[in-house]
Design an enzyme around this catalytic site. Structure first.
Site, mmCIF file in Angstrom:
data_model
loop_
_atom_site.group_PDB
_atom_site.id
_atom_site.type_symbol
_atom_site.label_atom_id
_atom_site.label_comp_id
_atom_site.label_asym_id
_atom_site.label_seq_id
_atom_site.Cartn_x
_atom_site.Cartn_y
_atom_site.Cartn_z
ATOM 1 C CG ASP A 1 45.238 18.455 53.029
ATOM 2 O OD1 ASP A 1 46.049 19.487 53.304
ATOM 3 O OD2 ASP A 1 44.180 18.055 52.922
ATOM 4 C CG ASP B 1 36.177 23.560 62.330
ATOM 5 O OD1 ASP B 1 37.011 23.829 61.486
ATOM 6 O OD2 ASP B 1 35.475 22.552 62.246
ATOM 7 C CG ASP C 1 41.249 22.582 62.891
ATOM 8 O OD1 ASP C 1 40.331 22.240 63.883
ATOM 9 O OD2 ASP C 1 41.152 22.382 61.599
#
Ligand code: ATP
Ligand code: MG
Length: 438
Positions: free
Chosen positions: A107, A32, A34
């Site tokens: 991260d 997907d 973002d």
């Protein structure tokens, strides 16, 4: 493209971030997309016809086009004085920041790339492109601190390493073993989401092995040791996960209920056997075993209620697959028949049920009404001829597959059909109301 374009035309910055950029650059199909922007959630919502603000403290916007949802978040900064729990876990992460700050709070370096689809440009603050080329997973900042802030990142290290087949940078890997127990402080619903991502990564089997190697499984799936070490359980779970991985890689959907049902089955089957050995009736023994295992697991990782319902149905159907009499007609009409049948086939493949049983059911499923009737008659005559119930051939009795005639008969007596899933019973292809096998 449209989300970024709309935001940019309104004067905001807008980039694709995270997995969408990383996977595209690697030539993989992103799951997907973002978007990150300097527009506030309210600004974003005002620009799109179908947009919803999600979350209370930590707001993001779901921008929807058809069936596609673009998760859009405002640049955020990691506060140095953030509120944490006693282990250093950040409890709030909702302060807007600059784009550079937004990169720093992510991260891994390869997850902190910003792609502008209109200018066709990648912004790389932290050397993510170099790490991508070298196929290295590197935590941004001090890894131990970042794991303390959010222990779920340890699971993410395992997942991305397995999925991308990247090496984990030594400093990124090193602290995990000693910090593994921090997983236990993560809210169980969050843990479930992250575990599901791991299991749906297309590399679930590799991920589970890595979880165990790093000692991460205790807080997530405490029975993983058991699962991976018992020759019997390992075979079943490995088959199930290999099948799951193959489905994911082929772009097919998987059912979380089915997946967790396979992961916890060994535990259920052992308890079920123990209770039956202690003289309990088969069906109540199974129900008890299911309840105990689900309670045990709930303390660690909150499996959503609808998935639990699926798991119960899949497990609950198993004794009904262990016989081949008239009751098969009703099993076939059960709402969860397909899942229960697939699960049973895995048990056959793992050597837990006799091969012939799986073959009988497959023939039964595939047969036309006349063929089904013939199979039922054959099963009935074999059971009359003193071969016990079922397919009547010599069977190996292993694991959960003990099928005394008594247990089989009880199956029918003590497992009334739930209303609704057998409504078509009397005008089923095989005809006539169902009867017990023997
Ligand atoms: P996937 O392909 O599995 O969706 P992803 O990298 O897009 O991988 P998401 O969970 O969708 O992973 O998160 C989107 C991005 O948000 C990540 O790439 C990362 O930049 C950031 N992110 C997500 N979770 C964390 C976290 N726990 N700590 C820091 N940054 C995170
Ligand atoms: Mg993503």
């Amino acid at each position: 493209m449209r989300t970024c374009d709309t935001l940019q035309r309104a004067g905001y910055k807008a980039f694709v971030v995270g997995g969408g950029v990383r996977d595209s650059l690697l030539g993989l199909q992103p799951k997907d997309f973002d978007v990150a922007t300097n527009a506030t959630p309210e600004d974003v919502q005002a620009l799109f016809r179908r947009a919803r603000i999600i979350g209370r403290r930590f707001k993001i916007v779901h921008v929807m086009f058809g069936r596609e949802t673009i998760e859009t978040s405002t640049f955020r900064a990691l506060q140095t004085d953030a509120e944490t729990d006693e282990h250093g876990r950040v409890l709030r992460d909702n302060v807007f920041g600059t784009q550079h700050e937004d990169a720093l709070r992510r991260d891994f370096t390869v997850n902190a790339l910003y792609y502008d689809p209109i200018g066709d440009q990648v912004l790389d603050y932290l050397g993510g492109v170099a790490d991508l080329k070298a196929r290295v997973l590197r935590m941004i900042g001090d890894p131990a601190t970042r794991y303390r802030e959010d222990p779920v990142r340890m699971l993410r290290t395992v997942r991305f390493a397995a999925k991308l087949q990247f090496d984990v940078d030594a400093a990124t890997l090193a602290p995990i073993r000693s910090l593994a127990d921090l997983i236990e402080n993560v809210p169980s619903a969050r843990l479930f989401d992250e575990m599901l991502k791991l299991l749906e990564s297309g590399h679930a089997l590799a991920c589970l092995h890595k979880l165990r190697d790093e000692g991460l499984h205790h807080g997530v799936l405490p029975m993983l040791d058991l699962i991976l070490e018992q020759p019997h359980g390992a075979r079943f779970v490995e088959l199930a996960l290999a099948q799951t991985d193959a489905r994911v890689r082929a772009g097919k959907s998987i059912s979380p209920g089915f997946l967790f049902a396979t992961l916890l089955w060994q535990r259920v089957a052992d308890r079920w056997q123990a209770r039956k050995a202690a003289g309990e009736h088969s069906i109540p023994a199974l129900m008890e075993a299911m309840d105990r295992v689900l309670d045990e697991q709930a303390a660690k990782l909150a499996i959503q209620r609808r998935h639990i319902a699926d798991m119960r149905e899949i497990w609950g159907l198993q004794p009904r697959f262990e016989r081949t009499g008239r009751s098969a007609v009703r099993v076939l009409e059960h709402l969860r028949f397909r899942a229960g049948y697939d699960f049973m086939l895995l048990r056959v493949e793992a050597g837990e049920l006799p091969q012939e049983l799986g073959e009988w059911w497959t023939a039964f499923v595939e047969a036309d009404p006349i063929g089904r009737e013939a199979l039922l008659n054959e099963a009935a005559s074999e059971s009359r001829s003193g071969n016990g119930n079922g397919t009547g051939r010599k069977r190996r009795r292993r694991g959960g597959a003990r099928r005394s005639g008594r247990a089989a008969a009880e199956g029918d007596a003590s497992a009334p059909e739930p209303e609704g899933d057998s409504a078509a019973g009397s005008d089923s292809p095989a005809g006539g109301p169902s009867q017990p096998a023997s």
